[in-house]
Design a protein around this motif. Sequence first.
Motif, short mmCIF file in Angstrom:
data_model
loop_
_atom_site.label_atom_id
_atom_site.label_comp_id
_atom_site.label_asym_id
_atom_site.label_seq_id
_atom_site.Cartn_x
_atom_site.Cartn_y
_atom_site.Cartn_z
N ALA A 26 16.97 -8.32 -9.68
CA ALA A 26 16.84 -9.25 -10.81
C ALA A 26 15.49 -9.95 -10.71
N PHE A 27 14.98 -10.37 -11.83
CA PHE A 27 13.76 -11.16 -11.79
C PHE A 27 14.08 -12.55 -12.34
N LEU A 53 11.65 -11.21 -19.71
CA LEU A 53 12.07 -10.93 -18.34
C LEU A 53 12.34 -9.43 -18.15
N ASP A 54 13.00 -8.84 -19.15
CA ASP A 54 13.28 -7.40 -19.07
C ASP A 54 11.99 -6.59 -19.00
N GLU A 55 11.02 -6.99 -19.83
CA GLU A 55 9.75 -6.27 -19.85
C GLU A 55 9.05 -6.37 -18.50
N HIS A 92 8.17 -3.08 -16.24
CA HIS A 92 6.80 -2.69 -15.89
C HIS A 92 6.39 -3.14 -14.49
N HIS A 93 7.38 -3.57 -13.73
CA HIS A 93 7.14 -3.97 -12.33
C HIS A 93 6.03 -5.00 -12.21
N LEU A 94 6.11 -6.01 -13.01
CA LEU A 94 5.10 -7.07 -12.93
C LEU A 94 5.63 -8.32 -12.21
N GLU A 95 6.77 -8.16 -11.50
CA GLU A 95 7.29 -9.29 -10.73
C GLU A 95 6.19 -9.75 -9.78
#
Lengths: 596, 119
Positions: free
Chosen positions: A2-3, B50-52, B56-59
Amino acid sequence: MAFYRSHVLVCGGTGCTSSGCQKVQEALATSLKREGLDKEVAVVQTGCFGFCRLGPIVIVYPEGAFYTQVKPEDVPDIVTEHLIKGKLVERLLFKEEMHEKPVSLYGDIDFYKKQHRIALRNCGAINPEKIGEYFAVDGYQALAKVLHTMTPQEVIDTIKASGLRGRGGGGFLTGAKWEFAARAVGDKKYVVCNADEGDPGAFMDRSVLEGDPHTVLEAMAIAGYAIGASQGYIYVRAEYPIAVERLRTAIAQAREEGMLGENIFNKGFSFDIELRLGSGAFVCGEETALLASVEGKRGMPRPRPPFPAVKGLLGCPTIINNVETLANIPPIILKGVEWFTSIGTERSKGTKVFALAGKINNTGLVEVPMGTTLREIIYDIGGGLPGGKTFKAAQTGGPSGGCIPVQYLDIPIDYDSLAEIGSMMGSGGLIVMDETSCMVDIAKFFLEFTQDESCGKCTPCREGTRQMLEILKRITGGQGKPGDIELLEDLAETIKAASLCGLGQTAPNPVLSTLRYFREEYEAHINEKRCPAGVCQALLNYRIEPEKCKGCGLCAKECPVGAITGERKSPFVLDAGKCIKCGACVAKCPFKAISR
Amino acid sequence: MKSWEELNQRRDEERSKISLRRSEAAVKIIVGGGTRGIAAGARAITSTTLDEILRHHLEGKAVVQLAAVEQEGCEPLVRIEQPGKEPVVYQNVTPERMQRIFQQHVLNGEVVKEWVMAS
């Protein structure tokens, strides 16, 4: 994975736990779930932020909003206003007294801006129960670096060159200690962490253990590599249940991740750590008594030499380092000697954590570079004294230290400057006193502590402190006689000279230093039977000054024993025979007509 | 873990999870919240964003923040801040528009001119 768009950090140190942070955290979790935000916002329990006066503390990121004294009832506002709408909850934001607008952001608060956090760098910033968060802040990188790129001697040389000195009281050079143990011959060697923090009011070690336990484990492993030990013990007091629990969790996680155990990083070095719980005897902070206690014997000091570095735990070479000292090791390894030696003074490098207590606005933990003045700590960071009272003295070094009077407010504090003025760094307790503190009473308080904690092995310490305490009780009880001061000084010198360990050798310090700077207070007690600060009850004589009394009668109403009588609108009279000297009338009188 | 490389990899992974506490992010996406923003659907924009980021693995490189900025008739608002660039505010954002803004602006650095709020 989760982010989370936002992290809500809740302090989980002992201080905030006792003011109810657990309930706040639960309320946050429930409220977030109800609003469907539990996948977007993470609640993180951390260690101590140091700002204990205003706990429980909640910090919301990414903004860094600093909320203080948060109660479970406040949680819905934080969730619906801040986390949903993006509006900071003004009423909960920290306000600095000198600023009109609330200071919202963590980084803008004076209390933090003037600090330099090395030992406390991760306290309040990471979740101490997740090794992953420690990895994120370069955790175990220092251990990897020494195992991959340094020889044990290079590690020792680095620590020596950094000038790091023991933060537990003695101020001995850490690198020198390591070198003695490395050179000593023995089949087995040990690394012991002294987490037996005992000075009244000092809690920096607890804070590190609760907020950043892995840094202690990592530093111990580095020390083990440097001296050739494969086993470490942490001697921690059982009165620190949160610290003990977090250490247990940390050790288990470190083993699981291969940061402790056999053949760490495949480099042929093995190291493991076990806990040993102490029962809180002050003397067990003394290294030889501590070792005896770890071995399961009665905690009593023994003569040195042989020093523990040569003959320590179970007769093997052992190094004993305090928690705060160890917390400095990983940053020194990673950032280098040059960085560390650029902080602090000529002979005291780095920073020191102080526990602010007593008559000060911002009670809590602060970490400042060595050489910071007492004035900066007390006024700029500590926010000054409450109620506009005047600074009288500060006690450093706890029961082994001494007081620093007002004329030394501007000396740069380090190991040597404090020793010069008759106090000591100690573990960093800093108790602030104002004009309503009686110095004889303070000396009595500390002596009661050391007298109680004396292990009884040496007669001068066991009996001498008792005699000194009797004299102090007599003086504060109005029975002091000429010659008492000289007798105190005589006893003090004998106890200092003839005691085996640090406890006895330093026990008379509070008396000697208050005598050095506040002798006239002792004399007032003895010769005039007067306590200038108005603290010692037996020396107080309450009296209503007829010229100031307006005859309102509030005091008579307040007096629990009916010692005050009179007619309204004419001066009242206090019967000294009935008076129990509780002070209730003084607090009530609007005209300050009652003297004591 | 048995090597320094593994430890470094773990550090980078874990760091991206807590980067928003360290204000290290390269791009800040601010969604206009406030009462009006929420009523106009700001929460859906937040979750799309948040989904985007996840997709795109921008965490660790992007931060989403709500702020109580309001402009009548223009909600939901989204403001994109990148260091060294002028911030850009988009108006009347929908989840679908947000996806394109993300693709075009955040990933490729091209402002989606037609939705930029008139100043």
